[in-house]
Design a protein around this motif. Structure first.
Motif, mmCIF file in Angstrom:
data_model
loop_
_atom_site.group_PDB
_atom_site.id
_atom_site.type_symbol
_atom_site.label_atom_id
_atom_site.label_comp_id
_atom_site.label_asym_id
_atom_site.label_seq_id
_atom_site.Cartn_x
_atom_site.Cartn_y
_atom_site.Cartn_z
ATOM 1 N N ASP A 9 -1.787 -15.048 -5.725
ATOM 2 C CA ASP A 9 -0.302 -15.363 -6.034
ATOM 3 C C ASP A 9 0.735 -14.024 -6.063
ATOM 4 O OD1 ASP A 9 -1.202 -17.648 -6.888
ATOM 5 O OD2 ASP A 9 -1.597 -17.153 -8.964
ATOM 6 N N LYS A 10 0.201 -13.088 -5.876
ATOM 7 C CA LYS A 10 1.082 -11.966 -5.830
ATOM 8 C C LYS A 10 1.325 -11.289 -4.153
ATOM 9 C CE LYS A 10 0.560 -8.537 -8.718
ATOM 10 N NZ LYS A 10 0.054 -7.606 -9.410
ATOM 11 N N LEU A 11 -0.003 -10.911 -3.633
ATOM 12 C CA LEU A 11 -0.066 -10.740 -2.142
ATOM 13 C C LEU A 11 -1.407 -10.697 -1.727
ATOM 14 C CD1 LEU A 11 1.422 -9.303 0.163
ATOM 15 C CD2 LEU A 11 0.611 -7.149 -0.554
ATOM 16 N N ALA A 12 -1.474 -11.456 -0.635
ATOM 17 C CA ALA A 12 -2.844 -11.875 -0.111
ATOM 18 C C ALA A 12 -3.020 -10.845 1.060
ATOM 19 C CB ALA A 12 -2.864 -13.601 0.651
ATOM 20 N N TYR A 13 -2.250 -10.330 1.821
ATOM 21 C CA TYR A 13 -2.437 -9.497 2.915
ATOM 22 C C TYR A 13 -1.283 -8.623 3.388
ATOM 23 C CZ TYR A 13 -3.737 -7.935 7.679
ATOM 24 O OH TYR A 13 -4.017 -7.013 8.640
ATOM 25 N N ALA A 14 -1.525 -7.355 3.774
ATOM 26 C CA ALA A 14 -0.702 -6.452 4.338
ATOM 27 C C ALA A 14 -1.337 -5.602 5.101
ATOM 28 C CB ALA A 14 0.221 -5.777 3.300
ATOM 29 N N HIS A 15 -1.057 -5.352 6.451
ATOM 30 C CA HIS A 15 -1.754 -4.304 7.186
ATOM 31 C C HIS A 15 -1.402 -2.945 7.069
ATOM 32 C CE1 HIS A 15 -3.259 -2.628 10.844
ATOM 33 N NE2 HIS A 15 -3.863 -3.873 11.106
ATOM 34 N N THR A 16 -2.740 -2.348 6.764
ATOM 35 C CA THR A 16 -2.426 -0.737 6.580
ATOM 36 C C THR A 16 -1.851 0.196 7.420
ATOM 37 O OG1 THR A 16 -4.846 -0.425 7.159
ATOM 38 C CG2 THR A 16 -4.463 -1.041 4.911
ATOM 39 N N SER A 17 -1.307 -0.318 8.576
ATOM 40 C CA SER A 17 -0.532 0.639 9.486
ATOM 41 C C SER A 17 0.649 0.497 9.097
ATOM 42 C CB SER A 17 -0.881 0.192 10.913
ATOM 43 O OG SER A 17 -0.067 -1.127 11.263
ATOM 44 N N PHE A 18 0.954 -0.352 7.990
ATOM 45 C CA PHE A 18 2.413 -0.503 7.576
ATOM 46 C C PHE A 18 2.589 -0.437 6.209
ATOM 47 C CE2 PHE A 18 2.056 -3.443 11.025
ATOM 48 C CZ PHE A 18 3.228 -3.082 11.980
ATOM 49 N N PHE A 19 1.543 -0.618 5.499
ATOM 50 C CA PHE A 19 1.584 -0.265 3.670
ATOM 51 C C PHE A 19 0.422 -0.025 3.236
ATOM 52 C CE2 PHE A 19 4.588 -3.960 5.184
ATOM 53 C CZ PHE A 19 5.859 -3.767 4.331
ATOM 54 N N THR A 20 0.419 0.457 2.034
ATOM 55 C CA THR A 20 -0.480 0.531 1.135
ATOM 56 C C THR A 20 -0.041 -0.559 0.090
ATOM 57 O OG1 THR A 20 -1.882 1.847 -0.276
ATOM 58 C CG2 THR A 20 0.505 2.342 -0.156
ATOM 59 N N THR A 21 -0.994 -0.628 -1.072
ATOM 60 C CA THR A 21 -0.843 -1.649 -1.913
ATOM 61 C C THR A 21 -1.257 -1.091 -3.315
ATOM 62 O OG1 THR A 21 -2.959 -2.507 -1.793
ATOM 63 C CG2 THR A 21 -1.224 -3.577 -0.333
ATOM 64 N N ASP A 22 -0.598 -1.803 -4.368
ATOM 65 C CA ASP A 22 -1.043 -1.090 -5.579
ATOM 66 C C ASP A 22 -2.579 -1.327 -6.131
ATOM 67 O OD1 ASP A 22 1.486 -0.027 -6.179
ATOM 68 O OD2 ASP A 22 2.169 -1.986 -7.108
ATOM 69 N N ILE A 23 -3.059 -2.287 -5.623
ATOM 70 C CA ILE A 23 -4.500 -2.732 -5.906
ATOM 71 C C ILE A 23 -5.409 -1.579 -5.247
ATOM 72 C CG2 ILE A 23 -5.010 -4.399 -4.294
ATOM 73 C CD1 ILE A 23 -6.280 -4.379 -7.856
ATOM 74 N N ALA A 24 -5.120 -1.588 -3.897
ATOM 75 C CA ALA A 24 -5.944 -0.467 -3.063
ATOM 76 C C ALA A 24 -5.887 0.698 -3.892
ATOM 77 C CB ALA A 24 -5.505 -0.497 -1.652
ATOM 78 N N GLU A 25 -4.749 1.233 -4.312
ATOM 79 C CA GLU A 25 -4.554 2.627 -4.881
ATOM 80 C C GLU A 25 -5.274 2.618 -6.072
ATOM 81 O OE1 GLU A 25 -3.103 5.209 -3.214
ATOM 82 O OE2 GLU A 25 -2.195 4.353 -1.776
ATOM 83 N N GLU A 26 -5.237 1.535 -6.820
ATOM 84 C CA GLU A 26 -5.830 1.643 -8.024
ATOM 85 C C GLU A 26 -7.357 1.531 -7.978
ATOM 86 O OE1 GLU A 26 -5.991 -1.105 -12.397
ATOM 87 O OE2 GLU A 26 -4.373 -1.615 -10.624
#
Length: 446
Positions: free
Chosen positions: A60-77
């Motif tokens: 519901d929040k975010l399904a996908y973002a490519h790591t050459s452009f972004f990191t995500t809170d959930i990956a960092e956590e």
């Protein structure tokens, strides 16, 4: 008619339609006890509500973002959590989609590390016979699974393979565990010196051997001796805990029980418990800082690195393991599984006479079958005993992980058990009974 390219092109498998706890259900309504966790994947079983809720929330929040452009809170956590729980010195996490990808990444990290520090002459890997590290070409070459390697041998890089830690078959009768471990470490040292001490990149090993030889548990002191040899010659230690890690053996990382810290540690199956495809490499500070100070770039990548939904599922799985204190349960239920298997074989002497070795840690156990415990002679591979056992077990509603080629890639049969951490004592008793019954019928059919 099916258009799915199934693993076997001769048999269409049953259709799985639902799962709950330790059970899977097919389209005919038949229930199966998942006593292998698929392939040691489903550590929490199926349909855990906390994991499903976490996945829904992330979608519901975010399904996908490519790591050459972004990191995500959930990956960092998730990375923060994994580093906090990791052996000292492993300070960075590289996310991938599974075990083969994780192990392939370790090979490239190890090679690039030496390029970055000005030692490009290091190009050799040493691994072990009867090992399995994945199916991509790099790790297939590093692995020692003869059957999987054979069709693709002309495409594989040269890798030196030394003896596995396989005490049931290879420890001498008058040899202590310590002496056996030291002998294997000396074999590794000889291989390093033969290749040239300044030309070896890494020694690669499963902390507890998985699918190929059926849960090979290292003797005490073996990995400490291996670590000392690697350090003596500046060789990296890569440990593969794709199958045996993330709680499967009773500690989050199997190497904790061997008091050793690798330079690179690959994890996968129990990381996400099968709820999403995810794997990871835990990398040492030394390796990452060398890259940061040099090119500043790891020359590797995949489209779904750090997938947000996969990271959410993995973090939720790890939270359940911690909050429900499942590592302690893995140890206690593992002892129960060992007892139940021993009792089931003893109560059926006609089948027990074919039990060669019962070995394992936590909820990770291997059963090696032989024609005679005295001679340790394996069954003729023409009988495909492991395949017969799988058919008999599925017929009885039991999922286990049998394999052939235990001894040398051709001879030998074993069964791997890796049930969910949430399995009950009553279900363990049922698993042991059904497995021995399946083995009995399989042997009788030869």
């Amino acid at each position: 008619m099916t258009h799915v390219f199934h693993r076997s092109l001769k048999i269409k498998p049953p259709v799985a339609v639902s799962g709950s706890g330790v059970y899977l259900v097919d389209s005919a309504g038949k229930r199966y006890i998942d006593a292998s966790g698929g392939a040691a994947v489903s550590c929490l079983g199926h349909a855990d509500p906390d994991v499903l809720n976490a996945m829904h929330a992330q979608i519901d929040k975010l399904a996908y973002a490519h790591t050459s452009f972004f990191t995500t809170d959930i990956a960092e956590e998730l990375a923060d959590r994994l580093v906090a729980d990791a052996p000292s010195g492993l300070e960075h996490v590289y996310f991938v989609s599974g075990g083969s990808e994780a192990m392939e990444a370790t090979l490239k990290m190890a090679r690039q590390y030496f390029v970055e520090i000005g030692k490009p002459q290091r190009k050799h890997f040493i691994s072990r016979k009867q090992s399995y590290h994945g199916n991509t070409l790099g790790v297939l070459a590093v692995g020692g699974n003869a059957w999987r390697r054979e069709p693709f041998a002309p495409m594989l890089m040269d890798v030196t393979h030394v003896s596995p830690c396989y005490p049931y078959r290879e420890k001498m009768s008058d040899e202590s565990d310590e002496a056996y471990g030291l002998r294997l470490a000396k074999e590794l040292e000889s291989a390093i010196l033969q290749l040239g001490a300044d030309s070896v990149i890494a020694f690669v090993a499963e902390t507890v051997g998985g699918a190929t030889a059926g849960v090979l548990v290292p003797v005490p002191g073996y990995f400490k001796a291996v670590r000392e040899v690697c350090d003596r010659y500046g060789v990296l230690l890569i440990l593969d805990e794709v199958m045996c890690g993330m709680g499967r053996t009773g500690t989050l990382h199997a190497c904790e029980q061997d008091d050793v810290v690798p330079d690179l540690l690959a994890i996968a199956k129990g990381l996400g418990g099968g709820y999403q495809p995810i794997g990871a490499v835990l990398a040492s500070h030394t390796i990452v800082e060398a890259m940061r100070a040099g090119s500043g770039f790891f020359q590797h990548g995949h489209t779904y690195l750090g997938h947000p939904v996969a990271c959410a599922a993995a973090l939720a799985v790890q939270n359940v393991i911690r909050d429900k204190q499942l590592l302690a349960q893995v140890k206690s239920r593992g002892e129960k599984l060992q007892q139940a298997l021993s009792s089931a074989f003893s109560s059926k002497p006609d089948t027990g006479q074919y039990l060669g070795d019962l070995r394992g840690r936590g909820l990770f156990w291997g059963v090696e079958l032989v024609q005679s415990p005295l001679t340790k002679k394996p069954f003729d591979p023409k009988h495909q005993l492991h395949a017969r056992i799988k058919r008999e077990a599925m017929h009885r509603g039991l999922m286990v992980y049998p394999m052939g080629g235990t001894v040398d890639g051709r001879y030998g049969d074993h069964v791997v058990l890796a049930p969910p951490f949430v399995i009950s004592e009553a279900q363990i008793e049922e698993v042991a009974h059904l497995l021995v019954e399946s083995i009995s019928c399989a042997i009788q059919s030869i």
